[in-house]
Design a protein around this motif. Structure first.
Motif, mmCIF file in Angstrom:
data_model
loop_
_atom_site.group_PDB
_atom_site.id
_atom_site.type_symbol
_atom_site.label_atom_id
_atom_site.label_comp_id
_atom_site.label_asym_id
_atom_site.label_seq_id
_atom_site.Cartn_x
_atom_site.Cartn_y
_atom_site.Cartn_z
ATOM 1 N N ARG A 92 -8.692 0.371 -4.358
ATOM 2 C CA ARG A 92 -9.175 0.585 -2.984
ATOM 3 C C ARG A 92 -10.684 0.354 -2.930
ATOM 4 O O ARG A 92 -11.370 0.301 -3.952
ATOM 5 C CB ARG A 92 -8.846 1.985 -2.496
ATOM 6 N N ALA B 75 0.840 -1.190 0.000
ATOM 7 C CA ALA B 75 0.000 0.000 0.000
ATOM 8 C C ALA B 75 0.879 1.245 0.000
ATOM 9 O O ALA B 75 1.960 1.259 0.569
ATOM 10 C CB ALA B 75 -0.896 -0.001 1.234
ATOM 11 N N VAL C 229 -4.755 0.605 0.462
ATOM 12 C CA VAL C 229 -4.659 0.632 -0.992
ATOM 13 C C VAL C 229 -3.766 -0.521 -1.412
ATOM 14 O O VAL C 229 -2.672 -0.689 -0.870
ATOM 15 C CB VAL C 229 -4.051 1.970 -1.477
ATOM 16 N N TRP D 42 -8.833 8.639 -8.881
ATOM 17 C CA TRP D 42 -9.571 7.391 -8.698
ATOM 18 C C TRP D 42 -10.762 7.313 -9.631
ATOM 19 O O TRP D 42 -11.484 8.286 -9.819
ATOM 20 C CB TRP D 42 -10.019 7.264 -7.250
ATOM 21 N N SER E 88 -1.601 -2.144 -4.497
ATOM 22 C CA SER E 88 -0.971 -1.672 -5.725
ATOM 23 C C SER E 88 -0.317 -2.834 -6.454
ATOM 24 O O SER E 88 0.254 -3.732 -5.823
ATOM 25 C CB SER E 88 0.069 -0.606 -5.404
ATOM 26 N N ILE F 139 2.115 1.540 -12.255
ATOM 27 C CA ILE F 139 1.507 0.966 -11.062
ATOM 28 C C ILE F 139 0.011 1.284 -11.085
ATOM 29 O O ILE F 139 -0.385 2.420 -11.340
ATOM 30 C CB ILE F 139 2.121 1.545 -9.767
ATOM 31 N N SER G 295 -3.363 1.073 -8.668
ATOM 32 C CA SER G 295 -3.778 0.953 -7.271
ATOM 33 C C SER G 295 -5.279 0.721 -7.204
ATOM 34 O O SER G 295 -6.032 1.218 -8.038
ATOM 35 C CB SER G 295 -3.403 2.211 -6.494
ATOM 36 N N SER H 91 -2.506 7.910 -1.728
ATOM 37 C CA SER H 91 -3.720 7.560 -2.458
ATOM 38 C C SER H 91 -4.612 8.762 -2.760
ATOM 39 O O SER H 91 -5.329 8.770 -3.736
ATOM 40 C CB SER H 91 -4.517 6.503 -1.695
ATOM 41 N N ASP I 106 -1.118 5.356 -11.578
ATOM 42 C CA ASP I 106 -0.248 6.442 -11.109
ATOM 43 C C ASP I 106 0.620 7.043 -12.212
ATOM 44 O O ASP I 106 1.362 7.988 -11.972
ATOM 45 C CB ASP I 106 0.625 5.986 -9.942
#
Length: 68
Positions: free
Chosen positions: A37, A3, A46, A12, A48, A33, A35, A7, A29
């Motif tokens: 949630r 994580a 989170v 998101w 990843s 990567i 992520s 975040s 990101d």
């Protein structure tokens, strides 16, 4: 991957079919990567993953490999 603490800085996204916050949210990101949630707990943990692993997972989901 573990994580990350940043975040809140990510953009998101959730499915357009999500009627409330009870959905998984995903963010890229921009550095290979992805992520993930829980939308009900945006300040929670989170997970990843390397982007290639996430793409392979999503390909399997879309192909129905996890349908019960």
């Amino acid at each position: 991957m573990g994580a990350f603490g940043y975040s809140r800085d990510l953009d998101w996204k959730r499915s357009r079919y999500c009627a409330d916050n009870a959905c998984v949210e995903v963010a890229d990101d921009g550095h290979d990567i992805v992520s993930v949630r829980d939308g009900k707990h945006p300040d929670g943990p989170v997970l990843s993953f390397p982007a290639d692993n996430w793409k392979a997972f999503m390909s399997d989901v879309n192909a129905g490999h996890f349908d019960g």
